[in-house]
Write a protein that holds these residues in place. Sequence first.
Motif, mmCIF file in Angstrom:
data_model
loop_
_atom_site.group_PDB
_atom_site.id
_atom_site.type_symbol
_atom_site.label_atom_id
_atom_site.label_comp_id
_atom_site.label_asym_id
_atom_site.label_seq_id
_atom_site.Cartn_x
_atom_site.Cartn_y
_atom_site.Cartn_z
ATOM 1 N N VAL A 102 38.636 45.054 51.644
ATOM 2 C CA VAL A 102 38.478 45.066 50.186
ATOM 3 C C VAL A 102 36.996 44.845 49.888
ATOM 4 O O VAL A 102 36.317 44.087 50.588
ATOM 5 C CB VAL A 102 39.348 43.998 49.480
ATOM 6 N N ASP A 103 36.503 45.563 48.907
ATOM 7 C CA ASP A 103 35.118 45.401 48.460
ATOM 8 C C ASP A 103 35.154 44.638 47.144
ATOM 9 O O ASP A 103 35.801 45.068 46.182
ATOM 10 C CB ASP A 103 34.455 46.768 48.304
ATOM 11 N N LYS A 111 28.691 45.259 46.699
ATOM 12 C CA LYS A 111 29.927 44.470 46.742
ATOM 13 C C LYS A 111 30.107 43.837 48.121
ATOM 14 O O LYS A 111 29.676 44.381 49.130
ATOM 15 C CB LYS A 111 31.120 45.355 46.411
ATOM 16 N N LYS A 165 38.554 45.627 45.062
ATOM 17 C CA LYS A 165 38.921 47.033 45.209
ATOM 18 C C LYS A 165 39.239 47.318 46.670
ATOM 19 O O LYS A 165 38.415 47.087 47.546
ATOM 20 C CB LYS A 165 37.784 47.944 44.728
ATOM 21 N N GLU A 172 40.497 36.640 43.256
ATOM 22 C CA GLU A 172 40.427 36.723 41.795
ATOM 23 C C GLU A 172 40.220 35.338 41.183
ATOM 24 O O GLU A 172 39.553 35.197 40.156
ATOM 25 C CB GLU A 172 41.689 37.394 41.248
ATOM 26 N N ARG A 209 39.543 49.377 49.927
ATOM 27 C CA ARG A 209 38.730 50.502 50.394
ATOM 28 C C ARG A 209 39.605 51.635 50.909
ATOM 29 O O ARG A 209 40.541 51.418 51.676
ATOM 30 C CB ARG A 209 37.769 50.048 51.498
ATOM 31 N N TYR A 210 39.262 52.839 50.475
ATOM 32 C CA TYR A 210 39.902 54.065 50.948
ATOM 33 C C TYR A 210 38.871 54.946 51.633
ATOM 34 O O TYR A 210 37.670 54.863 51.347
ATOM 35 C CB TYR A 210 40.524 54.841 49.779
#
Length: 231
Positions: free
Chosen positions: A181-182, A138, A163, A156, A165-166
């Motif tokens: 974000v990935d 990604k 997604k 989008e 990232r955490y």
Amino acid sequence: MSEKKQNQSEIEKEAAAKMAVSFVKDNDIVGLGTGSTAKFAIEELAKLVKGGLKIKGVASSVHTEELAISLGIPMQELGKTSHIDISIDGADEFTETLDLIKGGGGALFREKIVASLSNNRIIVTDSSKKVEKLGSFKVPIEVVPIAYQYVVNQLEKLNGIVKLRYKEGKIFITDNHNYIVDVAFGLIDEPQKLAESLNQIDGLLAHGLFVNLTSKVIMAKDGQLYTFSKD
């Protein structure tokens, strides 16, 4: 990844990193990447510095800076650096045309600045990173928090699946105090075109598509070293 494959991957990364370091000359300003492969290069450079090599390092992350200083490499600030002679970094994916995806470690913005300032930009990898087309990994994207939802909306519209990232149950925060974000775009037919579209999004600080930012990729596989370049 099995332990045997992981050990082989580490051996390959180290071999490629040592070859890359052989291009560093006395009095060079050296861009230092972030991640497991770059770590091997930093450790090798530190040995050469102890042996008398005179260089100054420029770090692509706080972690890299701390590591380099702990190993005795003289450093200077990225923000006060106008040029870099050679940079050594890793990649999450690369193609034979030297397009990359980077940012798995979350340092993509500073890595991109280091690459942009560098005269000689060397990527070191193990053989698992070579792909026909980018996109299985990604695309990491650094986002200014107040623009998060806007950026997601725009990604989008480009058919990206986003997604946040955490890490360890908390939102991952970059050295620049932003989010990552990935984004899954599928296999990427035209990396340059996608990169240009991403560059137009306000609030998107940096993306992990590195196009025309690499001089050479050194890849190790099965005890052999392979070099890919546009020279």
